[in-house]
Design an enzyme around this catalytic site. Structure first.
Site, PDB file in Angstrom:
ATOM      1  N   LYS A   1       0.803  -1.203   0.000  1.00  0.00           N
ATOM      2  CA  LYS A   1       0.000   0.000   0.000  1.00  0.00           C
ATOM      3  C   LYS A   1       0.842   1.261   0.000  1.00  0.00           C
ATOM      4  O   LYS A   1       0.370   2.353  -0.300  1.00  0.00           O
ATOM      5  CB  LYS A   1      -0.906   0.021   1.251  1.00  0.00           C
ATOM      6  CG  LYS A   1      -1.861  -1.121   1.375  1.00  0.00           C
ATOM      7  CD  LYS A   1      -2.663  -0.946   2.697  1.00  0.00           C
ATOM      8  CE  LYS A   1      -3.452  -2.185   3.002  1.00  0.00           C
ATOM      9  NZ  LYS A   1      -4.088  -2.089   4.334  1.00  0.00           N
ATOM     10  N   GLY A   2       2.099   1.124   0.392  1.00  0.00           N
ATOM     11  CA  GLY A   2       2.930   2.283   0.736  1.00  0.00           C
ATOM     12  C   GLY A   2       3.087   3.338  -0.335  1.00  0.00           C
ATOM     13  O   GLY A   2       3.312   4.506  -0.025  1.00  0.00           O
TER      14      GLY A   2
ATOM     15  N   GLU B   1       7.908   2.784  -6.200  1.00  0.00           N
ATOM     16  CA  GLU B   1       8.033   2.188  -4.863  1.00  0.00           C
ATOM     17  C   GLU B   1       8.326   3.293  -3.850  1.00  0.00           C
ATOM     18  O   GLU B   1       9.033   4.260  -4.132  1.00  0.00           O
ATOM     19  CB  GLU B   1       9.149   1.114  -4.900  1.00  0.00           C
ATOM     20  CG  GLU B   1       9.509   0.474  -3.575  1.00  0.00           C
ATOM     21  CD  GLU B   1       8.370  -0.313  -2.902  1.00  0.00           C
ATOM     22  OE1 GLU B   1       7.276   0.244  -2.733  1.00  0.00           O
ATOM     23  OE2 GLU B   1       8.613  -1.457  -2.495  1.00  0.00           O
ATOM     24  N   ASP B   2       7.782   3.115  -2.653  1.00  0.00           N
ATOM     25  CA  ASP B   2       7.990   4.111  -1.600  1.00  0.00           C
ATOM     26  C   ASP B   2       9.358   3.995  -0.943  1.00  0.00           C
ATOM     27  O   ASP B   2      10.009   4.995  -0.657  1.00  0.00           O
ATOM     28  CB  ASP B   2       6.876   3.996  -0.540  1.00  0.00           C
ATOM     29  CG  ASP B   2       6.686   2.555  -0.058  1.00  0.00           C
ATOM     30  OD1 ASP B   2       7.341   1.650  -0.621  1.00  0.00           O
ATOM     31  OD2 ASP B   2       5.891   2.330   0.857  1.00  0.00           O
TER      32      ASP B   2
ATOM     33  N   ASP C   1      14.772  -1.141   1.214  1.00  0.00           N
ATOM     34  CA  ASP C   1      15.589  -1.358   2.412  1.00  0.00           C
ATOM     35  C   ASP C   1      16.586  -2.489   2.111  1.00  0.00           C
ATOM     36  O   ASP C   1      17.674  -2.243   1.592  1.00  0.00           O
ATOM     37  CB  ASP C   1      14.646  -1.681   3.575  1.00  0.00           C
ATOM     38  CG  ASP C   1      15.354  -1.821   4.903  1.00  0.00           C
ATOM     39  OD1 ASP C   1      16.511  -1.394   5.010  1.00  0.00           O
ATOM     40  OD2 ASP C   1      14.747  -2.347   5.861  1.00  0.00           O
TER      41      ASP C   1
ATOM     42  N   LYS D   1      17.133   3.146   1.691  1.00  0.00           N
ATOM     43  CA  LYS D   1      17.950   2.941   2.896  1.00  0.00           C
ATOM     44  C   LYS D   1      19.007   1.890   2.551  1.00  0.00           C
ATOM     45  O   LYS D   1      18.799   0.695   2.798  1.00  0.00           O
ATOM     46  CB  LYS D   1      17.075   2.449   4.042  1.00  0.00           C
ATOM     47  CG  LYS D   1      16.008   3.450   4.460  1.00  0.00           C
ATOM     48  CD  LYS D   1      15.468   3.179   5.857  1.00  0.00           C
ATOM     49  CE  LYS D   1      14.788   1.841   5.972  1.00  0.00           C
ATOM     50  NZ  LYS D   1      14.130   1.646   7.283  1.00  0.00           N
TER      51      LYS D   1
ATOM     52  N   PHE E   1      13.614   3.775  11.034  1.00  0.00           N
ATOM     53  CA  PHE E   1      12.278   3.361  10.595  1.00  0.00           C
ATOM     54  C   PHE E   1      11.430   4.604  10.382  1.00  0.00           C
ATOM     55  O   PHE E   1      11.262   5.422  11.280  1.00  0.00           O
ATOM     56  CB  PHE E   1      11.625   2.437  11.617  1.00  0.00           C
ATOM     57  CG  PHE E   1      10.410   1.764  11.056  1.00  0.00           C
ATOM     58  CD1 PHE E   1      10.531   0.641  10.260  1.00  0.00           C
ATOM     59  CD2 PHE E   1       9.139   2.284  11.285  1.00  0.00           C
ATOM     60  CE1 PHE E   1       9.412   0.036   9.694  1.00  0.00           C
ATOM     61  CE2 PHE E   1       8.015   1.687  10.731  1.00  0.00           C
ATOM     62  CZ  PHE E   1       8.159   0.563   9.934  1.00  0.00           C
TER      63      PHE E   1
ATOM     64  N   ASP F   1       3.653   3.077   6.753  1.00  0.00           N
ATOM     65  CA  ASP F   1       2.923   2.805   7.999  1.00  0.00           C
ATOM     66  C   ASP F   1       3.772   2.115   9.051  1.00  0.00           C
ATOM     67  O   ASP F   1       4.856   1.604   8.783  1.00  0.00           O
ATOM     68  CB  ASP F   1       1.741   1.876   7.702  1.00  0.00           C
ATOM     69  CG  ASP F   1       2.199   0.435   7.470  1.00  0.00           C
ATOM     70  OD1 ASP F   1       3.140   0.238   6.665  1.00  0.00           O
ATOM     71  OD2 ASP F   1       1.660  -0.481   8.109  1.00  0.00           O
TER      72      ASP F   1
ATOM     73  N   ARG G   1      -0.002   6.380   7.859  1.00  0.00           N
ATOM     74  CA  ARG G   1       0.130   6.543   6.396  1.00  0.00           C
ATOM     75  C   ARG G   1      -0.304   7.934   5.949  1.00  0.00           C
ATOM     76  O   ARG G   1       0.139   8.428   4.924  1.00  0.00           O
ATOM     77  CB  ARG G   1      -0.747   5.521   5.662  1.00  0.00           C
ATOM     78  CG  ARG G   1      -0.282   4.083   5.773  1.00  0.00           C
ATOM     79  CD  ARG G   1      -1.030   3.217   4.762  1.00  0.00           C
ATOM     80  NE  ARG G   1      -0.905   1.801   5.026  1.00  0.00           N
ATOM     81  CZ  ARG G   1       0.109   1.034   4.629  1.00  0.00           C
ATOM     82  NH1 ARG G   1       1.101   1.554   3.949  1.00  0.00           N
ATOM     83  NH2 ARG G   1       0.140  -0.251   4.904  1.00  0.00           N
TER      84      ARG G   1
END
Ligand code: 5GP
Length: 180
Positions: free
Chosen positions: A44-45, A100-101, A104, A132, A153, A160, A166
């Protein structure tokens, strides 16, 4: 998991995000002139980033979303990825741009790029808002990158923790408020 108290500290303000989205849109527009790309957002990000980015892109385009399994309720990557909700649009022969948000470890996006590559798009590129790189487990080539971040984080702007935060307009760092 019971609700805890958290301290939210703004890491990237809404103004910085806006400027970066405009910059990314300019780069994308230049590369996709004369093409009709299919933008694929990862749920969902990426929903907020996708909404802002596409409104800066005056290109003929189509949009689709795919949902992958992610961290679930924890804050560490399991490394196990699967498609939870597939694409509605055939991508064979299309110019595909994945939105993409955050990247990592890189495991999620690598899985998705391999999954999409097997469907034979004409081209496949990646646009990532935040990266990241310190936890990378597999190499990822990002074509359009917003921000490189330290190993913290983050929440907000679509991201979220247990489905919360969000809707924050800024990207924030979440710190346990152990003192409360
Ligand atoms: P990767 O597979 O690259 O380790 O993880 C990618 C996914 O993990 C992202 O799509 C996102 O769902 C989640 N993730 C990684 N880092 C963060 C973070 O700092 N904040 C939030 N909210 N999600 C993260």
């Amino acid at each position: 998991m019971p609700d805890k108290d958290y301290q939210l500290k703004v890491l990237i303000s809404r103004e910085e995000i806006k400027n970066t989205v405009v910059r990314l849109a300019k780069e994308i527009k230049k590369d996709y002139r004369g093409k009709q790309p299919l933008l694929i957002g990862i749920l969902k990000g990426s929903f907020v980033f996708m909404a802002d980015l596409t409104r800066q892109l005056d290109l003929p385009m189509e949009i689709d979303f795919i949902k992958l399994s992610s961290y679930g309720a924890a804050t560490k990557s399991s490394g196990k990825v699967k498609v939870v909700q597939g694409l509605k649009t055939p991508i064979k022969g299309r110019d595909v741009l994945v939105i993409e948000d955050i990247v990592d470890t890189g495991l999620t996006i690598s899985f998705l790029l391999n999954y999409l590559r097997r469907k034979k798009p004409a081209s496949l590129k990646l646009c990532v808002l935040t990266d990241k790189p310190s936890h990378r487990k597999t190499s990822v080539s990002i074509d359009y990158l917003g921000f490189t971040l330290p190993d913290k984080f983050i929440v907000g702007y679509g991201l979220d923790l247990n489905e919360k935060f969000r809707n924050l307009p800024d990207i924030c760092v979440l710190e346990d408020d152990e003192s409360s």
